[in-house]
Design a protein around this motif. Structure first.
Motif, PDB file in Angstrom:
ATOM      1  N   GLU A  46       0.831  -1.124   0.002  1.00  0.00           N
ATOM      2  CA  GLU A  46      -0.048  -0.062   0.094  1.00  0.00           C
ATOM      3  C   GLU A  46       0.968   1.219  -0.050  1.00  0.00           C
ATOM      4  O   GLU A  46       1.756   1.226   0.838  1.00  0.00           O
ATOM      5  N   PRO A  47       0.612   2.094  -0.829  1.00  0.00           N
ATOM      6  CA  PRO A  47       1.555   3.260  -1.024  1.00  0.00           C
ATOM      7  C   PRO A  47       1.148   4.152   0.141  1.00  0.00           C
ATOM      8  O   PRO A  47       0.201   4.153   0.938  1.00  0.00           O
ATOM      9  N   ALA A  48       2.120   4.964   0.479  1.00  0.00           N
ATOM     10  CA  ALA A  48       2.132   5.845   1.578  1.00  0.00           C
ATOM     11  C   ALA A  48       1.091   6.866   1.526  1.00  0.00           C
ATOM     12  O   ALA A  48       0.966   7.355   0.455  1.00  0.00           O
ATOM     13  N   SER A  49       0.268   7.238   2.310  1.00  0.00           N
ATOM     14  CA  SER A  49      -0.651   8.301   2.270  1.00  0.00           C
ATOM     15  C   SER A  49       0.088   9.627   2.119  1.00  0.00           C
ATOM     16  O   SER A  49       0.858   9.985   2.761  1.00  0.00           O
ATOM     17  N   LEU A  50      -0.535  10.361   1.207  1.00  0.00           N
ATOM     18  CA  LEU A  50      -0.031  11.700   1.048  1.00  0.00           C
ATOM     19  C   LEU A  50      -0.293  12.850   2.130  1.00  0.00           C
ATOM     20  O   LEU A  50       0.257  13.838   2.389  1.00  0.00           O
ATOM     21  N   ASN A  51      -1.665  12.416   2.638  1.00  0.00           N
ATOM     22  CA  ASN A  51      -2.097  13.164   3.905  1.00  0.00           C
ATOM     23  C   ASN A  51      -1.754  12.656   5.280  1.00  0.00           C
ATOM     24  O   ASN A  51      -1.968  11.546   5.411  1.00  0.00           O
ATOM     25  N   PRO A  52      -1.354  13.325   6.044  1.00  0.00           N
ATOM     26  CA  PRO A  52      -1.168  12.965   7.485  1.00  0.00           C
ATOM     27  C   PRO A  52      -2.328  12.681   8.043  1.00  0.00           C
ATOM     28  O   PRO A  52      -3.338  13.251   7.786  1.00  0.00           O
ATOM     29  N   PRO A  53      -2.381  11.888   9.166  1.00  0.00           N
ATOM     30  CA  PRO A  53      -3.508  11.587   9.805  1.00  0.00           C
ATOM     31  C   PRO A  53      -4.131  12.744  10.661  1.00  0.00           C
ATOM     32  O   PRO A  53      -3.460  13.534  11.075  1.00  0.00           O
TER      33      PRO A  53
END
Length: 339
Positions: A46-53
């Motif tokens: 799974e690619p890393a999310s561009l938006n932080p939590p």
């Protein structure tokens, strides 16, 4: 993994010294498990999310508009009511009156009579609604036409209280009201309308409330009947219990928390709803149906004694909260203790 090969005698060398007939030679090759093929996952990582939590502050700012609206329409009027109850409020003039709005209520006979009429009205409404609502719920539970009948019974509850009051006002009318004609034909009423007599006006407004809000009790009780343990009912019937005893010993204890919630909802509504009463009698004839919310409405918006009306409203609110807390405490005591 096993590799099996077969060799015939035609392919054997002549000087081998061994003779084989037919298919006799098998060569078995054992491959260790360490080299067995393993299933390889074809799902990419799974690619890393561009938006932080999102942080908690983010969700707070999302709810902030709703919180501000609720605070504006509930918290601000509450504190303004407290402020007005401590002052003499006239148009363009507000002055401190040393708690006079509260001290005068102790000697106000209409205020005390309003409490007494409100208790009578609420007691009659709750008794009839609980009795009829539980009866209808038991009769409808498991019925073949349960869904259709429940939908039909819910129709009065969907009507606005003001419209319900208007409908019953015309049904009670002494000239062309159908209910008045029926009661008069049965000899129950004389020529005077049920709302025109101080002896029957309270019964008239109670019947309207029972007609409109009994379906709510029926719906809540019907939902409670669905969760009554069937094994307890069957075990009690095996022991020889009659249907009535089965209902009293098994069904009612399981319905108690549900009925208590229904009672709390209805008594709080009876303490504040005045729509149908205003349309039907307006507190009359005389003061026969002038329950406390009607008196509060007249003091505040008919005579414009806003400070006195705020004091009455504050007392009514405090009593409602206290009664609600008592009902909740009774409800908590009836819950089984957790081990």
């Amino acid at each position: 993994m096993t590799d099996v090969s077969m060799t015939s005698t035609a392919g054997m060398p002549k000087g081998s010294g061994k003779r084989h007939s037919g298919i006799e030679l098998f060569r078995v090759r054992h491959i260790p498990d360490s080299v067995e093929s393993r299933p390889v996952s074809q799902v990419a990582a799974e690619p890393a999310s561009l938006n932080p939590p999102a942080s908690r502050r983010y969700y707070f700012w999302l709810m902030a508009p709703a919180i501000l609206v609720l605070a504006f329409i509930s918290i601000y009027p509450f504190f303004w009511m407290i402020y007005m109850s401590l002052h003499e409020v006239d148009i363009g003039n507000v002055r401190w009156n040393d708690f006079a709005n509260f001290t005068r209520l102790a000697g106000d006979t209409r205020f005390l009579m309003g409490w007494w009429l409100l208790i009578q009205y609420s007691a009659m409404c709750l008794f009839l609604q609980i009795a009829i609502g539980v009866f209808l719920a038991v009769a409808l539970n498991g019925s073949r036409y349960e869904k259709v009948l429940v939908t039909t019974l819910l129709m009065p509850m969907m009507m606005a209280p003001l419209i319900a009051g208007m409908v019953w006002y015309f049904l009670y009318n002494g000239t062309f009201g159908w209910y008045h004609w029926l009661l008069q034909s049965l000899g129950i009423l004389g020529p005077k309308s049920i709302l025109a007599s101080s002896n029957t006006a309270m019964i008239g407004i109670v019947l309207v409330d029972v007609w409109q809000w009994t379906p709510l009790i029926t719906l809540i009780t019907l939902a409670g009947l669905k969760r009554v343990p069937q094994d307890q009912l069957e075990a009690n019937m095996v022991d020889g219990a009659s249907p009535f005893r089965n209902f009293v010993m098994v069904t009612l204890p399981n319905l108690y928390p549900v009925l208590l919630i229904a009672i709390m909802l209805r008594f709080m509504d009876n303490f504040r709803f005045i729509d149908s009463v205003l349309v039907l009698t307006g507190g009359g004839p005389g003061n026969a149906t002038k329950i406390l919310p009607i008196y509060l409405f007249e003091v505040s918006f008919k005579f414009f004694k806003l400070g006195r009306g705020a004091a009455i409203a504050l007392i009514l609110l405090i009593v409602t909260i206290i009664l609600g807390m008592l009902l909740v405490r009774v409800f908590d005591r009836q819950q089984p203790s957790k081990v």
